[in-house]
Design a protein around this motif. Sequence first.
Motif, short mmCIF file in Angstrom:
data_model
loop_
_atom_site.label_atom_id
_atom_site.label_comp_id
_atom_site.label_asym_id
_atom_site.label_seq_id
_atom_site.Cartn_x
_atom_site.Cartn_y
_atom_site.Cartn_z
N ASP A 40 0.84 -1.20 0.00
CA ASP A 40 0.00 0.00 0.00
C ASP A 40 0.87 1.25 0.00
O ASP A 40 0.56 2.25 -0.68
N GLU A 44 1.02 4.27 -2.93
CA GLU A 44 0.76 5.68 -2.66
C GLU A 44 1.94 6.57 -3.05
O GLU A 44 1.75 7.71 -3.49
N LEU A 45 3.17 6.09 -2.86
CA LEU A 45 4.33 6.96 -2.99
C LEU A 45 5.05 6.87 -4.32
O LEU A 45 5.76 7.81 -4.71
#
Length: 260
Positions: A40, A44-45
């Motif tokens: 996750d 996101e990054l």
Amino acid sequence: MTVQEREMTGVDWPGWLARWDAQQTGYLPHREARFDAMLDVLGELLPAEFVAVDLASGPGSLSHRLLRRFPEARCVAVDLDPVLVEIGRQSSTALGDRLRFVEADVSRPDLVELLGVARVDAVLSSTALHWLPSHALAAVYARMAGLIRPGGVLLNADNIPFSREPGVFQQLAEARRARHAVAAFGADMASGWRDFWEAAAAEPALASAAAERERRFATVGRDHPESLLEFHLAALRDAGFSTVGVIWQEFDDRIVAAIR
């Protein structure tokens, strides 16, 4: 591996990877939740196309999950254990050059050169770095900080103790982990680990790797105290990571994250 390939080699390599996963999950019941949390963070990054290093990868359990979730990603998996590296290589042929294994000690000073990549977006490790004494762990963090591009991330998932003393929190964590292991393997909690390695030693296709493993690890022990959380966080900051913290936790099972 296709059925035809399996019949030609006589070895069910994906089955060996699944067997490794099964015994690991017996000792780490939240292993999949931990993997999901790590991925996750990457989702996101990082951009869709990125390069990751799976540090002390074993047979590549985390690498496989990463590459399934991120079809444009590539990964370099590095581990010292020749048996696990062989299982990893043989069970990942369908991934082509998206997954490459390097057989090496992750604490080697020249590890970055051995990886064959100038910059990466992420470095991940799962249930492995507790084998390193504190000074070696700090050195690994520093080398990875030099390898990860600005904005990239390091994620270390491991059982990181609350304290060196047998305090109540650590006792609770260990008792809980023992209950899960007994449920998985019975009163002889070590049987899951032992059975895996006994079966690997009896597999003809792994004979040479198993002999090398026995030679390589004959004098390896873990007689050092495991690094506490405070040490991990301080060492990552000292290495040059800008943002450091725990992003997931189940008792002493934690993911430490560090953004470059």
